[in-house]
Design a protein around this motif. Structure first.
Motif, mmCIF file in Angstrom:
data_model
loop_
_atom_site.group_PDB
_atom_site.id
_atom_site.type_symbol
_atom_site.label_atom_id
_atom_site.label_comp_id
_atom_site.label_asym_id
_atom_site.label_seq_id
_atom_site.Cartn_x
_atom_site.Cartn_y
_atom_site.Cartn_z
ATOM 1 N N PRO A 213 0.839 -1.198 0.000
ATOM 2 C CA PRO A 213 0.000 0.000 0.000
ATOM 3 C C PRO A 213 0.876 1.251 0.000
ATOM 4 C CG PRO A 213 -0.787 -1.580 1.614
ATOM 5 C CD PRO A 213 0.552 -2.070 1.144
ATOM 6 N N THR B 141 -8.940 0.250 -6.576
ATOM 7 C CA THR B 141 -7.576 0.760 -6.766
ATOM 8 C C THR B 141 -7.299 1.044 -8.234
ATOM 9 O OG1 THR B 141 -6.799 -0.312 -4.753
ATOM 10 C CG2 THR B 141 -5.128 0.239 -6.394
ATOM 11 N N CYS C 164 -6.242 4.718 -9.691
ATOM 12 C CA CYS C 164 -5.019 4.943 -10.470
ATOM 13 C C CYS C 164 -5.323 5.688 -11.767
ATOM 14 C CB CYS C 164 -4.333 3.616 -10.773
ATOM 15 S SG CYS C 164 -3.602 2.828 -9.317
ATOM 16 N N LEU D 111 -3.465 4.112 -1.968
ATOM 17 C CA LEU D 111 -3.805 2.916 -2.723
ATOM 18 C C LEU D 111 -3.517 1.647 -1.935
ATOM 19 C CD1 LEU D 111 -2.196 4.159 -6.049
ATOM 20 C CD2 LEU D 111 -4.609 4.281 -5.389
ATOM 21 N N GLY E 281 -8.014 4.163 -3.015
ATOM 22 C CA GLY E 281 -8.131 2.908 -3.757
ATOM 23 C C GLY E 281 -8.297 1.763 -2.790
ATOM 24 N N THR E 282 -9.420 1.068 -2.873
ATOM 25 C CA THR E 282 -9.812 0.098 -1.852
ATOM 26 C C THR E 282 -9.642 -1.355 -2.285
ATOM 27 O OG1 THR E 282 -12.122 0.160 -2.562
ATOM 28 C CG2 THR E 282 -11.444 1.750 -0.866
#
Length: 129
Positions: free
Chosen positions: A32, A99, A103, A120, A71-72
């Motif tokens: 991450p 994610t 991006c 992210l 961003g999960t």
């Protein structure tokens, strides 16, 4: 019509993403991270989704964003609103998305000159932590 080469001041650009890594400036990162157009932090968060709280999110504020893209992982998840209070107080928008979507959106917004920060997460960390 004259065409001019536009050289961006953007230091960091995301080149690719999958559930295992995020590629930034052609270098893969398997953890991450937090990225802005001119800064990168690769030691941001470790833990499962439920442990992502206000303290981890407030580290993003050091990047002085106008907009935050969270961003999960491979699926869209939402942060509990109580963890976003410091962003609301500072009038900073926070958008939760996959994610990959974060991006793509990061690249578009930084190309427009926006002060966007993407935090992210990778699915592999969310599932195994």
């Amino acid at each position: 019509m004259k065409l001019h080469l536009h050289k961006s001041d953007q230091q960091y650009q995301i080149n690719g993403v999958d559930s295992q890594a995020i590629t930034i400036n052609h270098q893969p990162y398997a953890q991450p991270l937090i990225i802005s157009d001119d800064a990168l932090s690769t030691d941001w968060f470790s833990g499962d989704w439920e442990s992502l709280g206000a303290q981890a999110l407030e580290a993003i504020l050091a990047f002085k964003p106008e907009v935050v893209l969270l961003g999960t992982g491979d699926k869209q998840r939402f942060v509990h609103p109580k963890h976003l209070q410091s962003f609301l107080n500072a009038h900073i928008g926070v958008e939760c998305m996959t994610t990959a979507a974060a991006c793509r959106t990061f690249n578009i917004l930084t190309a427009e000159g926006r002060k966007v920060v993407a935090a992210l997460l990778l699915e592999k960390h969310l599932m195994t932590a």
